[in-house]
Design an enzyme around this catalytic site. Sequence first.
Site, PDB file in Angstrom:
ATOM      1  N   GLY A 202      -3.034   0.010   2.526  1.00  0.00           N
ATOM      2  CA  GLY A 202      -3.507   1.179   3.570  1.00  0.00           C
ATOM      3  C   GLY A 202      -3.488   2.650   3.154  1.00  0.00           C
ATOM      4  O   GLY A 202      -3.694   3.272   4.012  1.00  0.00           O
ATOM      5  N   CYS A 203      -2.543   2.669   2.228  1.00  0.00           N
ATOM      6  CA  CYS A 203      -2.193   4.039   1.607  1.00  0.00           C
ATOM      7  C   CYS A 203      -3.089   4.518   0.405  1.00  0.00           C
ATOM      8  O   CYS A 203      -3.121   3.946  -0.755  1.00  0.00           O
ATOM      9  CB  CYS A 203      -0.942   4.131   1.165  1.00  0.00           C
ATOM     10  SG  CYS A 203      -0.427   5.753   0.731  1.00  0.00           S
ATOM     11  N   GLY A 204      -4.133   5.226   0.732  1.00  0.00           N
ATOM     12  CA  GLY A 204      -5.191   5.562  -0.384  1.00  0.00           C
ATOM     13  C   GLY A 204      -4.836   6.748  -0.986  1.00  0.00           C
ATOM     14  O   GLY A 204      -5.615   6.977  -1.975  1.00  0.00           O
TER      15      GLY A 204
ATOM     16  N   CYS B 246      -1.589   7.213  -1.777  1.00  0.00           N
ATOM     17  CA  CYS B 246      -0.308   7.079  -2.473  1.00  0.00           C
ATOM     18  C   CYS B 246       0.145   7.718  -3.754  1.00  0.00           C
ATOM     19  O   CYS B 246      -0.485   7.430  -4.760  1.00  0.00           O
ATOM     20  CB  CYS B 246       0.239   5.795  -2.302  1.00  0.00           C
ATOM     21  SG  CYS B 246       0.370   5.106  -0.765  1.00  0.00           S
TER      22      CYS B 246
END
Length: 273
Positions: A110-112, A114
């Site tokens: 879900g962390c695009g 990071c």
Amino acid sequence: MVMQKTSRVAPHLVHRGAGFQDDQRNVPEEVAVAMSYNGTTHAVMMATPADLEDFGVGFSLTEGIITNVSEIEELNIEAYEKGIDVQIRLAEQPNERLAARRRFMAGPVGCGLCGIDSIDQALRPLTALAMDAVSFDARSIVAAMDALGKAQQLNSQTRAVHGAGFYVSGEGLFAAREDVGRHNALDKLIGALARADMSAEDGLVTITSRVSVEMVQKAVILGVPVLAAISAPTALAIRTAEEANLTLVALVRGDEFNIYTHPERIMENDRAS
């Protein structure tokens, strides 16, 4: 390469009424997937262990490491006890491009963004899409989202993974990819289209998630004129789509949806060119 399972059966207790009972259901697997270029790890993401060749190509394109799939000289998938390494050997020019922006990413699903080490990289400028005569009728939006849902085999088993699909009016769903990460699913789809030498200019992309700015960036890099999502967009995603000439459709539920940018591409039924 050792084949990886994409799901497993998980026993659990269910509370119903006044008591507990044993039950089980399928849950998706997620593994650490490293993207390595010319022997050096560039990024590590948690992902579904499927369609990893597509993932490697799509990630390389949307990260700006390559501009064309032909710049990849070799791609191998190596599975290890604790994860999977997507090993990519680049031609000389993209390898120089990679060296100029080397970074390491490690983050949760879900962390695009990071690990991106500058705001300029996170909000990199996009080449605006051409505002040509291509258009879609409203039924195409509905049909595309419906087709993606039916193509999501892993999600039908687990109800826990995202999907991304490419749909062409009059032809149907060309490809669909799934992953526990929404960004990963879209990268896999982009890689699948690139490997098939499929132009995105005459179709639309559907996604089963909210629309953040990274999803818009990836769609624009792909060159697709319409991005349609089952959930809502962020304000930055809307602004970015407007500036990049991307038609952004969201909250596609049944035969209802909202058009946030460039509605001229979406026509009433039977009026699309």
